[in-house]
Scaffold this active site. Structure first.
Site, PDB file in Angstrom:
ATOM      1  N   ASP A 197       1.365  -1.009   0.041  1.00 40.98           N
ATOM      2  CA  ASP A 197      -0.046   0.135   0.048  1.00 40.98           C
ATOM      3  C   ASP A 197       1.154   1.143   0.317  1.00 40.98           C
ATOM      4  OD1 ASP A 197      -2.403   1.697  -0.180  1.00 40.98           O
ATOM      5  OD2 ASP A 197      -3.373   1.221   2.101  1.00 40.98           O
TER       6      ASP A 197
HETATM    7  C1  BGC Z   1      -4.687   3.137  -0.156  1.00 43.99           C
HETATM    8  C2  BGC Z   1      -5.205   2.317  -0.680  1.00 43.99           C
HETATM    9  C3  BGC Z   1      -5.113   3.031  -2.381  1.00 43.99           C
HETATM   10  C4  BGC Z   1      -3.392   3.681  -2.258  1.00 43.99           C
HETATM   11  C5  BGC Z   1      -3.519   4.297  -3.750  1.00 43.99           C
HETATM   12  C6  BGC Z   1      -3.739   4.400  -0.170  1.00 43.99           C
HETATM   13  O1  BGC Z   1      -3.640   5.344   0.762  1.00 43.99           O
HETATM   14  O2  BGC Z   1      -4.633   2.864   0.933  1.00 43.99           O
HETATM   15  O3  BGC Z   1      -6.312   2.065  -0.974  1.00 43.99           O
HETATM   16  O4  BGC Z   1      -5.276   2.175  -3.158  1.00 43.99           O
HETATM   17  O5  BGC Z   1      -3.483   4.559  -1.517  1.00 43.99           O
HETATM   18  O6  BGC Z   1      -4.591   5.380  -3.851  1.00 43.99           O
END
Ligand code: BGC
Length: 777
Positions: free
Chosen positions: A271
């Site tokens: 993530d």
């Molecule tokens: C979120 C994800 C997301 C990623 C990209 C993260 O902060 O937890 O769900 O896909 O950002 O935007």
């Protein structure tokens, strides 16, 4: 060092280009062997190097597809293209407008996860996934960052709207259906956030402490089902720790369970946050644990990998393993396969799918007979629309999960389309107020909560007081009242009990006042809930005549509400989570962050004593999540798991259960005994014999939805499960275990309403596993 790394990655001389093997499905080994360490390292790190220093933080890569969240870097020397990762999951999330470009790039806004799951319809969910996959490709992307398969551990989690259910079986089946749909288009998904990402508060650091049994049975099971049944191209490792170890450094989670036990073949990406050195999480730990791709990526991480290998702290084998998997991913992508993005998906066709899914996902909670609305032929019915949400209808949540939709059908447009005209004076009051409130919101925005930034999703506007005089004018000129109660939530922050789970005093008064005035005139009141997740209903549900849970249903929401209120469609959505009387009724609420208005990206690990529910969260309730608690212990709820009303009635035949090999098949006939065409959901719960492990009174093991049945029509549904699905996790023996004995198969319309049962004697089942995820303390 860092400069050297990048220059090698990007400026390989054209002379060298001729000699390098060109990537194809058959020569991954040759390319891997030809690559330098620097090239390998750069391929394992996402290409959004400016992510933390520009406004890109909110997921705005600006290189290939403005607004997409991430990418993998190109290595032209080997014919390796850039690939593009876009959020999700309720549709493609890219910037709708581009500088100096008259064209627009809006994407279809589909219902949020909780609404999609409430359809209990895997075929429809796959069609949603297919339409999304089509838009991923059309908009020059390769992967959508979804679906989210975390469990609704507690109704206060800020991202529940993106997730499916408190139940892992339902989560896994809906996730698999979504993934199969997206991937049938030749685009990929990222199944997220793996795993136990049960809260938003301090999500980058919090230690989610959970028993091995609850981890395996509740928090991982949905991921397991999705991986086994749909082989996602990618899985996203969560930010949080689990039992002391960061998920992103967790070899048990990312390799032993995901790959060795479940047979996952794709790549794992982190993530969107790299190493957290102050908390002991290094880049090399992430690579070693099996993250093939570090997103969004920084030059420092490339240097860390190179340095790790050179110093002997990170093995070349570990790097090669990740590179090989990344190359295997790349050869599947639309970019590699020369797909030409049209930037012109069929938004109209996809809007129809969004509308169908929203209509099937909405759940009718109460109906004292006023729905479907009936008007005399030639009548020109009028509705008074109360609540800011009627006019500022929220199609989705905020944060990375929001979608920039071409339009949002609100209740004014939806009901007008169905021939029910809103009262103009009330509409004017609300619309003018909302315009003012939005300007005020912009002016007052503190500027530090990134998920409240423009492009991060629509905010809920506070309610206004409606005077008695105004109510009297409205009732005189309308046939019914609709009161919309809206809730907004999203990434980075959990919900509060007061004013978020519970109604505000103003909202409560509005429902009560409108009901009093309309009922005095014999006119009905319908409450529409426009929220991605559960709210309190027990204290006010007696007032209105009907309550429709409309969720955050995507861009077509107002049309779906109108279809259901008027009876153009028959409600067939069912709750995928328990609606408690009070938030505190969930055992997990005792150990869930409450009223910690903390900004996620603040460092919480600033020394001192760890704070419970912020620095660590005990999942004290173990496996007793949602209905497993309420149903097993006979606790009263507002609406049980699986609940939902219809405009027609169904009879169930006697279920028949048969075993063939390791499969168990339960068949049941469902007959529409009412006077309207509709669909019904059969929910199969299993009650296990008393055995060595304490088990919930019953657990969902399969489900099936009928097609649209005409009055009098019957369909026989078949629900299949494996004997393994009956097993619980036995920590002492590190095994999945189902005791021998007589199992009861209960066909139900919600967890509390059993329609028929059948029994089957089964031998014991045991399956040894590793001791992965054992608690350290
Ligand atoms: C979120 C994800 C997301 C990623 C990209 C993260 O902060 O937890 O769900 O896909 O950002 O935007």
């Amino acid at each position: 060092m860092k400069t050297l790394v990048l220059s090698l990655a990007f400026t390989m001389s054209t002379a060298a280009m001729g000699q390098a093997p060109q990537l194809s499905r058959d020569n991954i080994d040759a390319v891997l062997h030809a690559m330098t360490l620097e090239e390998k390292a750069s391929l394992l790190v996402g290409g959004e190097y400016d992510f933390w220093t520009t406004t890109a933080m909110a997921g705005n890569s600006s290189r290939t597809v403005p607004g997409a969240a991430g990418s993998t870097i190109p290595l032209p020397r080997y014919g390796i293209p850039e690939t593009v990762l876009t959020d999700g999951p309720a549709g493609v999330r890219i910037n709708p407008l581009r500088p100096n470009d008259p064209k627009t790039y809006y994407a279809t806004g589909f219902p949020v996860g909780s609404c999609l799951a409430a359809t209990w319809n895997t075929e429809l969910t796959s069609r949603v996934g297919k339409a999304i996959g089509n838009e991923v490709k059309a908009y020059n992307c390769d992967v959508i960052l979804g679906p989210g398969a975390n469990i609704h551990r507690n109704p206060l989690c800020g991202r529940n709207f993106e997730y499916y259910s408190e139940d892992p079986l339902l989560t896994g089946k809906i996730a698999a259906a979504y993934i199969n749909g997206v991937q049938s288009e030749g685009a990929g998904v990222s199944l997220k956030h793996y795993a136990v990402n049960s809260q938003e508060t301090n999500r980058l650091y919090v230690d989610e402490r959970v028993s091995q049994r609850a981890a395996r049975e509740i928090y991982l099971r949905g991921f397991e089902i999705a991986v086994r049944e749909s082989q996602p191209w990618t899985v996203m490792s969560a930010y949080n720790r689990i039992n002391g170890t960061f998920a992103q450094a967790n070899d048990d989670l990312l390799t032993r369970i995901l790959r060795d036990d479940w047979g996952f073949k794709g790549i794992v990406m982190t993530d969107w946050c790299g190493k957290r050195e102050s908390a002991g999480l290094l880049t090399i730990d992430e690579v070693r644990a099996g993250n093939d791709l570090l997103e969004p990526g920084s030059k420092e991480q490339i240097a860390d990998i190179v340095e790790g290998v050179r110093s002997g702290k990170l093995s070349m084998e570990a790097v090669d393993l990740c590179v090989r998997r990344l190359l295997e991913y790349i050869v599947r992508t639309p970019h590699f396969n020369g797909y030409q993005a049209t930037n012109n998906p069929d938004l109209q066709a996809h809007a129809l799918v969004a509308r169908e899914a929203a209509t099937e996902g909405m759940v009718l909670l109460k109906n004292n007979g006023v729905l479907p609305l009936g008007f005399k032929p030639g009548a020109q019915p009028r509705v008074a629309l109360f609540g800011t949400g009627s006019y500022n209808f929220l199609s989705g949540g905020v944060g990375s999960g929001c979608v920039h939709t071409p339009y949002i059908v609100d209740l004014v447009q939806g009901l007008r389309g169905a021939g029910i005209e809103p009262t103009p004076d009330l509409a004017e009051i609300y619309q003018k107020y909302i315009a003012y409130a939005k300007l005020k919101f912009e002016a007052d925005r503190p500027g530090e909560r990134w998920f409240e930034a423009p492009l991060m999703g629509d905010q809920k506007m506070p309610e206004i007081e409606i005077s008695q005089l105004c109510l009297e004018r409205q009732v005189a000129q309308s046939d019914l009242a609709v009161v919309t109660i809206s809730r907004q939530a999203g990434e980075g922050i959990d919900r509060k009990v007061e004013g978020e789970f519970n109604l505000t005093p103003l909202e409560r008064k509005l429902i009560q006042d409108v009901s009093t005035v309309y009922h005095a005139e014999g006119k009905p009141v319908v409450v529409v809930i426009n929220s991605g997740s559960v709210i309190e209903t027990a204290s006010w549900r007696v007032f209105p005549d009907a309550i429709l849970m409309a969720w955050q249903p995507g861009e077509e929401g107002g049309n779906s509400v109108a279809d259901l209120l008027t009876g153009k469609a028959c409600p067939s959505g069912r709750l995928t989570m328990t609606w408690p009387l009070a938030a505190t009724d969930h055992p997990s609420t005792r150990c869930f962050p409450q009223d910690m208005d903390l900004f996620t990206y603040e460092s919480m690990s600033s020394g001192g004593q760890p704070v419970p529910n912020r620095d660590y969260t005990e999942h004290e309730e173990g496996i007793w999540v949602g209905y497993r608690h309420f149903d097993s212990r006979g606790r009263e709820v507002a609406y049980p798991f699986g609940y939902g009303l219809s405009y027609t009635t169904f009879d169930f035949g006697k279920p028949v259960v048969k075993r063939s090999g390791d499969k168990i098949v339960v068949s049941v006939s469902v007959k529409n005994t009412g006077s309207m065409a509709g669909k019904e959901v059969a929910q199969l719960y299993v009650a296990a014999p008393k055995g060595s492990l304490e088990k919930p009174a019953k657990e969902l093991k399969a489900f099936a939805k009928t097609r649209t049945l005409q009055p009098g029509e019957t369909q026989t549904l078949q629900m299949t499960l494996a004997t393994r699905d009956l097993a619980s996790y036995d920590e002492a023996g590190s095994q999945w275990l189902a005791d021998a004995g007589t199992y009861t198969f209960l066909v139900a319309t919600d967890v509390a309403t059993v329609k028929g049962r059948a029994t089957l004697a089964l031998p014991a089942y045991a399956e040894k596993t590793s001791n992965a995820l054992a608690r350290q303390q």
